[in-house]
Design an enzyme around this catalytic site. Sequence first.
Site, PDB file in Angstrom:
ATOM      1  N   ARG A  94       0.822  -1.217   0.000  1.00 37.56           N
ATOM      2  CA  ARG A  94       0.000   0.000   0.000  1.00 37.56           C
ATOM      3  C   ARG A  94       0.854   1.265   0.000  1.00 37.56           C
ATOM      4  NH1 ARG A  94      -2.890  -3.735  -0.627  1.00 37.56           N
ATOM      5  NH2 ARG A  94      -4.742  -4.332   0.563  1.00 37.56           N
TER       6      ARG A  94
ATOM      7  N   SER B  29     -10.809   0.291   3.311  1.00 34.53           N
ATOM      8  CA  SER B  29     -10.067   0.045   4.557  1.00 34.53           C
ATOM      9  C   SER B  29      -9.486   1.355   5.058  1.00 34.53           C
ATOM     10  CB  SER B  29      -8.920  -0.932   4.319  1.00 34.53           C
ATOM     11  OG  SER B  29      -9.410  -2.127   3.799  1.00 34.53           O
TER      12      SER B  29
ATOM     13  N   GLU C  48      -4.790   4.594   6.087  1.00 36.78           N
ATOM     14  CA  GLU C  48      -4.531   4.370   4.658  1.00 36.78           C
ATOM     15  C   GLU C  48      -4.954   5.552   3.770  1.00 36.78           C
ATOM     16  OE1 GLU C  48      -5.159   0.354   2.910  1.00 36.78           O
ATOM     17  OE2 GLU C  48      -6.326   1.451   1.416  1.00 36.78           O
TER      18      GLU C  48
END
Length: 339
Positions: free
Chosen positions: A166, A239, A335
């Site tokens: 990520r 998320s 995130e």
Amino acid sequence: MSVQVQSQVSLKPYNTFGIEVKAQYFAQAHNDDEVRQLLAHAAERQLPVLVIGGGSNLLLTADVPALVLRMASAGVRVLSDDGQRVVVEAEAGEPWHPFVQWTLAHGLAGLENLSLIPGTVGAAPMQNIGAYGVEIKDVFAGLTALDRQTGQLHAFDLEQCDFAYRDSLFKRNPGRWLILRVRFALSRAQQLHLDYGPVRQRLSEQGIEQPTAQNVSDAICSIRREKLPDPAELGNAGSFFKNPVVSAQLAAQVRDAHPGVVGYPQADGQVKLAAGWLIEQAGWKGFREGDAGVHRLQSLVLVNYGQASGGQLYALAQRIQADVLARFGVELEMEPNLY
Ligand code: FAD
Ligand code: NAP
């Protein structure tokens, strides 16, 4: 300038959390020329520029005192085809999931596990989007980006993007690179990744023993529709926290105290803990305060029930981070990109 710049534009339709904030200025770029015109326009006025795509990985906490430049460029083309390996290039503004469907309709495998991820092609390299055991780095063949410091175009190969879980060079240097188009190396051979989560099980429930890439995409879409809230119905950014990758020692400590903890050993000896499990164990699943909440089925997803502000969602996220740290000694990293 041919491209239109509007002022005081609500960004509610342009972020999947559905947060009501205003952009001081807003414009959409449909090609490289419009991108350059808009950057020059902002530079002349000493305005900061925030580039966005689908707004599905943003947390907007205040009005944005900048020119918000939304990438709306379109176009998909085959660059090379040797009968097996096919390199496809897509413009940054192409919506991601329809692009994945385009590749599958043309008999090309590689992106099927990344089906139904919201957003645009141009944002996909930012956090090296991943799902069900595949990340774009696995099929990445290059990208073209504009260096906003120099105005020069730069072609990046896989190594230069420095992709990680990520994460990428682009995410670590916010505002420097404007991604214009991305290339993917896809395959006519069907080398499928079925061993992650419930994918194989879903296919076998459907009676599919020899799946195609399209079957895998359909199975993943059906799983995702069951588990994840649709931003069109309930504001969210997917998320909200990354799964923390911790030392084997810390993972062992957490496991001693909490034998049920879900963890996945990594090649480098570290362990990826399931952030959703930690948050659920801490009692946050389904929590709601005002219109900011934690989804009732998926504790990794923060949701906006209607009128939550970015500040309220951020405050909730910070409470969850502090609680998980206190209970498990594990730091959760956000995130979405915070503005
Ligand atoms: P935006 O939110 O518009 O922007 C994200 C960041 O990229 C911002 O910092 C922005 O400034 C920058 N940016 C955008 N476009 C460009 C460009 N052309 N050049 C330079 N910078 C740019 N992510 C996953 O990895 N896996 C998943 O499975 C997944 N599932 C999701 C499910 C749901 C329901 C939702 C809401 C989100 C999910 N996400 C997932 C997160 C998100 O969809 C992805 O990160 C997506 O790639 C973001 O694309 P976007 O166009 O919406 O980017
Ligand atoms: P899940 O299948 O319930 O799994 C829970 C977590 O465990 C996932 O986050 C996943 O990590 C990890 N995991 C599961 N099986 C694994 C395996 N075999 N090896 C290593 N790690 C494993 O997860 P979910 O929430 O329904 O999501 C399914 C997939 O879609 C995941 O890959 C997830 O990352 C992705 N997704 C991402 C977002 C986002 O916004 N980033 C939103 C929705 C879904 P990983 O996350 O590292 O894969």
